[in-house]
Structure formats: C-alpha cells, structure tokens
Design an enzyme around this catalytic site. Sequence first.
Site, PDB file in Angstrom:
ATOM      1  N   ARG A 458       2.058   0.189  -6.914  1.00  0.00           N
ATOM      2  CA  ARG A 458       2.790   1.535  -6.520  1.00  0.00           C
ATOM      3  C   ARG A 458       4.018   1.626  -7.173  1.00  0.00           C
ATOM      4  O   ARG A 458       4.350   2.688  -7.412  1.00  0.00           O
ATOM      5  CB  ARG A 458       3.016   1.149  -4.934  1.00  0.00           C
ATOM      6  CG  ARG A 458       1.832   1.217  -4.132  1.00  0.00           C
ATOM      7  CD  ARG A 458       2.240   1.122  -2.495  1.00  0.00           C
ATOM      8  NE  ARG A 458       0.953   1.341  -1.590  1.00  0.00           N
ATOM      9  CZ  ARG A 458       0.338   2.275  -1.378  1.00  0.00           C
ATOM     10  NH1 ARG A 458       0.701   3.593  -1.660  1.00  0.00           N
ATOM     11  NH2 ARG A 458      -0.647   2.410  -0.563  1.00  0.00           N
ATOM     12  N   GLU A 498      -5.582   8.647  -1.449  1.00  0.00           N
ATOM     13  CA  GLU A 498      -4.320   8.310  -1.355  1.00  0.00           C
ATOM     14  C   GLU A 498      -3.919   7.985  -2.981  1.00  0.00           C
ATOM     15  O   GLU A 498      -2.942   8.680  -3.456  1.00  0.00           O
ATOM     16  CB  GLU A 498      -3.928   6.998  -0.752  1.00  0.00           C
ATOM     17  CG  GLU A 498      -2.305   6.665  -0.669  1.00  0.00           C
ATOM     18  CD  GLU A 498      -2.366   5.350   0.277  1.00  0.00           C
ATOM     19  OE1 GLU A 498      -0.774   5.125   0.307  1.00  0.00           O
ATOM     20  OE2 GLU A 498      -3.198   4.728   0.524  1.00  0.00           O
ATOM     21  N   HIS A 777      -2.438  11.168   9.076  1.00  0.00           N
ATOM     22  CA  HIS A 777      -2.890  10.227   8.103  1.00  0.00           C
ATOM     23  C   HIS A 777      -3.833  11.101   7.105  1.00  0.00           C
ATOM     24  O   HIS A 777      -5.165  11.385   7.250  1.00  0.00           O
ATOM     25  CB  HIS A 777      -3.817   9.169   8.657  1.00  0.00           C
ATOM     26  CG  HIS A 777      -3.036   8.397   9.566  1.00  0.00           C
ATOM     27  ND1 HIS A 777      -1.805   7.731   9.269  1.00  0.00           N
ATOM     28  CD2 HIS A 777      -3.130   8.384  11.192  1.00  0.00           C
ATOM     29  CE1 HIS A 777      -1.395   7.052  10.369  1.00  0.00           C
ATOM     30  NE2 HIS A 777      -2.240   7.426  11.629  1.00  0.00           N
ATOM     31  N   CYS A 779      -5.095  10.543   4.096  1.00  0.00           N
ATOM     32  CA  CYS A 779      -6.135   9.797   3.484  1.00  0.00           C
ATOM     33  C   CYS A 779      -7.390   9.830   4.374  1.00  0.00           C
ATOM     34  O   CYS A 779      -8.341   9.743   3.747  1.00  0.00           O
ATOM     35  CB  CYS A 779      -5.693   8.461   3.457  1.00  0.00           C
ATOM     36  SG  CYS A 779      -4.231   8.017   2.297  1.00  0.00           S
TER      37      CYS A 779
END
Length: 811
Positions: A458, A498, A777, A779
Amino acid sequence: MSLQPSEANSELLSPAAGDKRLLLGCSAEEGERADSPAEAAGSEQDERAAALAAAEEEEEGGGGGEKKLPPQLTEPRAASGSLETGPKNDISPFSSFISTISQKQEDTGSGSSPTEFVIADIKNAKELPSLGHDVRQKQRTSVDILTAEMKVSVPPEHPLPIQTKTLIDFREDIEKAKLSGDWKTVYDFYSKTFDSFPEINTAFKKNIDAPFNSIEDCGVDAKFVNAVYDALLSSPQDIQKCVLKGIINGLLQEWKGPRTKDDLRAYFVLIQNPLFSTTSTFVIYAHLLRQIAALTEGDHHFLTHWFKKISQKRFKQVLDRLLQFISLRLFPAKPEELPPLEKCSWWIPSAAKVLSLFNTSNSLANPSIVPYMDFYNSTLDHIDLMEEYHNWQCYGNSQRFSFCQYPFIISIAAKKVIIQKDSEQQMINIARQSLVDKVSRRQRPDMNMLFLNVKVRRMHLVSDSLDELTRKRADLKKKLKVTFVGEAGLDMGGLTKEWFLLLIRQIFHPDYGMFTYHKDSHCHWFSSLNCDNYSEFRLVGALMGLAVYNSITLDIRFPLCCYKKLLSPPIVPCDQNAPVGIGSVTIDDLCRVMPELAHGLNELLSYEGNVEEDFYSTFQVFQEEFGVIKCYNLKPDGDKIAVTNQNRKEYVQLYVDFLLNKSIYKQFAAFYYGFHSVCASYALMLLRPEEVEILVCGSPELDMHSLQKHTQYDGYQKTDLTVRYFWEVVLEFPLELQKKLLHFATGSDRVPVGGMADLNFKISKSEASTNWLPVAHTCFNQLCLPPYKTKKELKQKLTIGISNAEGFGLE
C-alpha cells in the site's frame, strides 16, 4: 355522386382465398393458375410482382443472349367513390424484444388489412442470388460518372409532365372526400402519382425544369410528401393498395438502365412510405431496399446528403421501419407470413446497407439528427454474436454477410458480450499455453499460473504496480488477482476493485503531475511537461485495458477525444515507427477540455475587425513549463507569419492540433500502447469512441427505479420501514444527490454497461447507533444503513454522509 365499390372491384384489390401464388418469389408461370374470374382478378397483382422478381433474377443470372424487360402490367382503375376506410398502419414500438412486436392481421372474411392483398402465401418464395456485404452492384452506373463518349449513347430524359396538383389543392381534395365520402379524386391522385418514377417527380419536384443536382438540395417538396403520406395512413384501403401496386410498377421499370437524379429523388420519396410497417408489405419493401442498396457510390453520396434534410421525426420513423424489418425477418411473429430466411438471404444485407446510408447521414449532420443509440437493434442481442464475429474475422468485408460489418446496429451490451467472450478466449489460450509449457518441461503445474497475480504494498502502490505489470507483461490477458502484501485475504473481486480505486486516485491526483484537472470542464488531460520516462502513462493505459478486460468500472474523467485518439488506429500497426493516437480533432474537442480557450478561439474566428492589426499574433503557442515560458512554432517559421483574417482558420486548427495531439504525443503514445497491450482485439474496430468510454467508465444515465428493483438486502427486508424510507428519499433526490449516493456506495457515479443489475448493489443493516451516519464498502457496492426511525432523520443523515464522503468534506 358517391359510387359504391362493386364486388368485382373488391375482389380485384384483394387476393382470392385460395390463391397460393407467391408475390415476389416466383414467376407467374410457376404459380397456380386461377380458375375463376375472381381468382384471375386477384392474381393480377401477383403477376405484376412476379414480373419484378423475374426482371431482377434475369439480370442477376445474366445467362443467354439479350432479354427483354417484362412489360409493365397495367391496372384497370376502380371508379369507386365511397371506399372502405382502413386502420392506420402504425409503426410498432421497438423498445422491447421481438415478442412484443406482433402484427395484427384481420380475417380475410371480415375485411382485410390495408395491405393484406400483397401476400397470400410466400413460404416457398423462390430464392434470388444472394448479395454480400456491399449488396453486389448491378451493371448500371450513374449518368453523372459516365464518360463523354458513353453519355452520347444514353437516351435523353423525357420531359416530365406539368405538375397539376399543389399542396393546397391536395388538402382541399382530402377535406372534400372526408365530408362527402367520395374518394375518387384522391384515389386518382394516388394511383397516378405512384404509378412510375416520372410521375413521383411530377408530383413532388419543386421545379420540373430544374435538374437539382446539388447534394444540399434534392429538389423535393418535403411538405407535400409529408402531407401525402400522412393522409395515406388514414385513407381507404383501396387507395393504400393502389399505391403499393404502383410502387411495384415503378420498381419494375427502374430495375435496368442508368440512374438520373430524378430516379434518386423517387427512391428518396419511396423510402419514406409509411405503408412498409407491416409484414404484408415486406416483400415489396425488400425489393425497394435492394435497388437502393445496389446504386453506385456516387448515387449513395447524393442520398446520404439528402437524408440529412429529412426532419427528425420522419428520419426516426424510417429508421424504426428498417430496424423492424430486420427484426421481423430474423424472428417473425408469424413465420407463415414471410418466405423462409434461406430463400431471401439478400433481404437483411440490403436493409443493413440502406441503414448504413442513414447512419452516414446522421454522422454528417451537426448536431446529429438522432442519437447514435437509436441505430441499435436490440433483437441482435439474441442471435449468436460470436458466430457473427468469427465470420467477420474470417471473411472480412467479403460476400459473406455479418452484422459486424455494420457495427452501428449492434448495441453496446452486445458489443460488450463480444469483447468479453473474445477476451475470455484469449485468456484461455494464454493460460493453456502456459500449462503446456510447464508440462513439456516436466514441471509441476501451479494453479496460480492461470492468473495475472499482482502483489503490491500500500505504501508503494504505484511503483509496485508498475513493476508487476512490466514484469508480467506476457500475462496481462489472464484473469486478474490482487494481493496486498502483509494482509490476509482472498481476492474474490473486492481486492481487485480496491486496487483499481486506490491506484487511479493516486495517479490522477494533481500533485502527482501526470494529469491536469480542468475545473471548468470537470475532466483530466495529459500533462504536456516533458519527462525522461513515460512508463507510468503506459501503466494507466494498461489499467484501463485491464478494467475493460475484467469488467471493472473506473472513475476516470477523460474527454471524448481521448477515446477517439485511443481508436486511432483501433489495431496497433505492425510498423513501430507509425504514428499512433493522432486523432482528427476540432475546436469542439478542445471545448470539452479547455472551454475558455476554445471560446477565445471561436471569438477570433468570428471577429469582424482586422485580425492582424488588432491581435498582433503569429503562428506560435506559448506554454509555461516549470515556471519558464516556452514558445513553439505551429508551422515552419511560424514566428514570422502573422495571423490574418485569411489564415485564422488554419491558425486555430494548428493550435488545436498542437494542444490535443503534438504537445502530448509521447505521453499519449505510451498510454495508447499500454491500453492495447491488454485490449488488442479486432472487436475494438466495432466500437465508437463513446462506447469505449462507456466500457471503461460506465454510462452516466441513472435509473434509480431499476436500482431499487435489483438491490439485495442483508439484515433488512425490502418491506421494512427503514428500507421504504430510504427509497422514498432517494427517488425524491435531485440528480446530483443521486450521483453522490452512487459514488458514495460504489466508488463511481456511473452505471455499468449491463445497467443497474450489474452493480450488485446491497443494503446491509448496521448495528451502529442511529446517531451515526451511513457507511459504505465501495469494493463490494455495499451500503450499511442504521435502522433510522423516521424519514426525516434518514434523509438528513444520508445527505450529510454522501455530501461529505471525500476528504471529510475538505478539498
């Protein structure tokens, strides 16, 4: 005095009950011979139509020596006055699948429909030689393209008769007929007008003596044509029948010989005839389409420009008739009404060719007459699209017909199916090859080799993604799976989405410097700053390709010209030095990126003063790069060439080309190759730039009622009070808030190609306090909604949540 139609005349204009002769499928000699006078009268129309079929077949076959054209079949005109009024031939709606398009035919015994006389039984219609994609040209040419020597042998055109009926006269005749019930004058007008091509020109040509060979003016009195056709729909059945009989005569006469502009005018008038909305007229309609399709390129050029002059309403009606003709030919509501598909294989190619003329007209018009989506034929979603695609790949634009030769007819949903299945096939082939290579080297197969596995950190998202995609370039067409290093989790689609979401946000952030965001146009554009490495632009292109390949909708805001450039060319050239991504751009394209600058250039174009003295500009453009102003010549020695009233158009075009093409060429070329490294497919040739944008970013058209219908629930029932309050509030929201809700819940305010059903939107019950705001959410396209007790409270919390979802409400 009103005359009643006699029984004999009625029999003449409708087929005998036992007449099984084919209309345009076989010759008169091949059909059954009528025994009774009534049958003989009823078969006269069949003989007329059979002559047309025979003439066309004779020319297609071309066998033997010179053959004579079958003579025109004359028709004894009914002297009836008060004729039976038939129902209107309304165009069936084309918004749903073919099962909803049912042609209602009345019983022969209780009165035939206005056009039922045309067909008695054509199940065994004789097959004419099939036509390929270009609907094979006949041995005829336009007079305009003949050489001087050949023109000498062309017989001179006969002068047209003097026009005797005006629009005012016609309207008066119609009103008198309606009041008195005596339709004889109107019947005579229609019977004479549509009996031949010269008569059509006599009735509707603005000026009989003028040639009107201009592409901008067809010389047809459109108001008169519209009035005649509008009145025809509500006229007695016998009038409609005589019009169709006359059209057969005209087509029979015009099948051979060179074309003149008067002939083209007649085709222009006939293609707008509203009687071709029912299957009972399709045989005549098919021959009309065939003759238009077989005209020369030069004649088509005239027709496409003339079609631009048709009003939007009439244009749409003709378009719907053509689409309905194809649909009902593929899936007839009553198969017995039409000949078998294999016996009239030229019908659909002819209609598709004529549709392409209208599509060209629509593209030439500015703005377009109708949206390009109006050309979609949703019936094609139900045929074997991959067979069409493979035929097109194998045979190209040869004699073998495929709908892929006319991609404007195929809907974006159908094109997505083709692209996805083509992608899946490529994925399977690459995965199979990888497996074979492993086995051949006697290595143990690993299931991971069947996927494009991307592992990223990330904190180093962009660099890791770039390294992974560069290192695994050979695997880009495999199914994508993403893993975040140090995090447990199996990618079932959520991690992939994501990864896309985070990567796109980081790359497109203004501080990153790759793209510039223009607030006035709300879109991104490529930074023109030179850099040493353009690999990150290639990464963005690959990301877009992977999104299309893996059916992910991206929240990217590029102007339409970006997708136009992506398809320039749609297939990567073999020559690596060939330029790519150079689109044909206009000031309208610049307006979608930099509207203020485009407005200034438009002001320059319309300036009425002395441009050279008042603006004092040269063929240069100035750009700021890292705080330094740099100037570029738009043409050689541009700094020495002043912009004047005479050359300002060239200046504006060079300016636009510089901004949208030349100044960002290296950046866009890397982006282009990145996209095509994943999406290289002949299927891209089927797409318009607008359709590529929809595949990448989804459609901007929101249908919240459809979203409500396809929403799934977890912890709630759709009848629960909170859920009912939610949908009442959402359906009352203005469009802007509805878009914010969609963006809040899914990460994008656009809808996938398949519509709201493809979103898999879910509302889950949150156990949090009702003092909390809703949570999403993205995703998983999931909205977590606390059980608010009142509609007012739900509306307040939902509005706050979706309006402040980005950066805690801070820019």
